[in-house]
Scaffold this active site. Structure first.
Site, PDB file in Angstrom:
ATOM      1  N   LEU A  31       1.049  -1.102  -0.145  1.00 17.74           N
ATOM      2  CA  LEU A  31       0.065   0.168  -0.034  1.00 17.74           C
ATOM      3  C   LEU A  31       0.749   1.207   0.133  1.00 17.74           C
ATOM      4  O   LEU A  31       1.955   1.317   0.384  1.00 17.74           O
ATOM      5  CB  LEU A  31      -0.815  -0.156   1.382  1.00 17.74           C
ATOM      6  CG  LEU A  31      -1.661  -1.176   1.465  1.00 17.74           C
ATOM      7  CD1 LEU A  31      -2.706  -1.116   2.551  1.00 17.74           C
ATOM      8  CD2 LEU A  31      -2.700  -1.331   0.165  1.00 17.74           C
ATOM      9  N   HIS A  32       0.236   2.157  -0.798  1.00 17.17           N
ATOM     10  CA  HIS A  32       1.100   3.665  -0.853  1.00 17.17           C
ATOM     11  C   HIS A  32      -0.020   4.837  -0.672  1.00 17.17           C
ATOM     12  O   HIS A  32      -1.169   4.231  -0.568  1.00 17.17           O
ATOM     13  CB  HIS A  32       1.795   3.605  -2.165  1.00 17.17           C
ATOM     14  CG  HIS A  32       1.138   3.346  -3.254  1.00 17.17           C
ATOM     15  ND1 HIS A  32       0.124   4.146  -3.776  1.00 17.17           N
ATOM     16  CD2 HIS A  32       1.094   2.365  -3.985  1.00 17.17           C
ATOM     17  CE1 HIS A  32      -0.556   3.728  -4.914  1.00 17.17           C
ATOM     18  NE2 HIS A  32       0.289   2.430  -5.120  1.00 17.17           N
ATOM     19  N   GLY A  34      -1.399   6.507  -3.054  1.00 16.18           N
ATOM     20  CA  GLY A  34      -2.615   6.352  -3.718  1.00 16.18           C
ATOM     21  C   GLY A  34      -3.624   5.417  -3.043  1.00 16.18           C
ATOM     22  O   GLY A  34      -4.926   6.103  -3.115  1.00 16.18           O
ATOM     23  N   HIS A  35      -3.169   4.339  -2.634  1.00 19.31           N
ATOM     24  CA  HIS A  35      -4.259   3.461  -2.083  1.00 19.31           C
ATOM     25  C   HIS A  35      -4.669   4.104  -0.829  1.00 19.31           C
ATOM     26  O   HIS A  35      -6.244   4.149  -0.526  1.00 19.31           O
ATOM     27  CB  HIS A  35      -3.572   2.214  -1.341  1.00 19.31           C
ATOM     28  CG  HIS A  35      -3.289   1.230  -2.468  1.00 19.31           C
ATOM     29  ND1 HIS A  35      -1.721   0.949  -2.377  1.00 19.31           N
ATOM     30  CD2 HIS A  35      -3.642   0.752  -3.472  1.00 19.31           C
ATOM     31  CE1 HIS A  35      -1.505   0.225  -3.527  1.00 19.31           C
ATOM     32  NE2 HIS A  35      -2.526  -0.067  -3.856  1.00 19.31           N
ATOM     33  N   SER A 183       2.854   4.082  -7.133  1.00 22.05           N
ATOM     34  CA  SER A 183       2.585   2.622  -7.584  1.00 22.05           C
ATOM     35  C   SER A 183       3.436   1.766  -6.689  1.00 22.05           C
ATOM     36  O   SER A 183       4.559   2.133  -6.253  1.00 22.05           O
ATOM     37  CB  SER A 183       3.222   2.549  -8.986  1.00 22.05           C
ATOM     38  OG  SER A 183       3.191   1.056  -9.419  1.00 22.05           O
TER      39      SER A 183
END
Ligand code: PAF
Length: 256
Positions: A31-32, A34-35, A183
């Site tokens: 997870l980053h 963006g998530h 990403s």
């Protein structure tokens, strides 16, 4: 936050949630930010948020790519809990594919363009697993990042075509300060590749033609799969070392 690894256990739990709105964020982990933006949106709009973490083997056209897909489970669970996720669904292959992938969801047009033209069977794997996840989780809303815009369009088209009762919500691409789209695969870039990677976004928002962008990126050391503008949106995929980067931008909007 509760972790569930079987379909039967999730279904039992889901039947107890009737009357509450359910938001769903499907992921392959690592997870980053963006998530995190998808989870934040779900937590804000729904009574209950479900996150799935499942590295889906049927969407990888290359065993090596699957083997090196980043895994950061401990950190993922910590972040999910902090962001207010209620349930994490983490099934095994046996749980997700009791049919051993003999039943598949295939789209026959868009799924063969852009990434689909370069990754045989990729979108059939994506659509099949997303359909299964939607049938298990039965969310009111499911959240997808617009970085994977082709995936988002195909999932939206699938739920319309197959009358699946869910709202598919697209969330804007989240970028690093230098423009690189967040990403999970960025974790596999080495120091030099990481320095070069933002040139992909910079080239996409330049006023250059698709052909000129392809030429420029190949000269910089990328191996371009495609740069293609469709309906005012410019799509890109390029290999940098062992990492395949994808991105897209609306043309005209940020062009320099
Ligand atoms: O975008 C992803 O991470 C995956 O393609 C998805 C939607 C979780 C399906 O495995």
């Amino acid at each position: 936050m509760k972790k569930i690894d079987s379909v039967a256990a999730f279904r039992a739990l889901r039947s107890g949630l009737n009357g509450q709105s359910v938001g769903f964020v499907p992921t392959m982990g690592a997870l980053h930010i963006g998530h995190a933006s998808l989870i934040d949106e779900s937590v804000r709009c729904s009574d209950v948020t479900v996150l799935s973490i499942y590295i889906n083997p049927t969407q990888f056209d290359n065993a090596n790519d699957l083997a090196k897909y980043p895994e950061t489970l401990a950190e993922d669970l910590e972040l999910a809990e902090k962001l207010g996720v209620d349930y994490v669904f983490m099934p095994t292959y046996q749980q997700m594919y009791p049919d051993n992938f003999s039943y598949q969801v295939e789209e026959t047009k868009l799924s063969h363009q852009l990434c689909g033209a370069h990754r045989e069977g990729h979108f059939t794997g994506v659509l099949t697993v997303v359909m299964k996840l939607l049938n298990i989780v039965k969310p009111d809303r499911a959240y997808f990042g617009e970085k994977d815009y082709q995936q988002f369009e195909l999932i939206k088209g699938m739920v319309e075509a197959l009358f699946v009762d869910v709202e598919i919500v697209g969330c804007p691409t989240v970028r690093e300060n230098d423009g690189l789209a967040f990403s999970s695969r960025n974790l596999n870039l080495n120091v030099n590749e990481r320095k070069l990677a933002p040139k992909l976004h910079a080239a996409l928002v330049s006023g250059l033609s698709d052909e000129e962008v392809t030429l420029e990126l190949n000269q910089l050391g990328f191996v371009v799969d495609y740069i293609e503008t469709i309906s005012g949106r410019r799509f890109a995929a390029a290999q940098l070392g062992k990492v395949r980067l994808i991105d897209n931008v609306l043309r005209g909007e940020h062009e320099q």
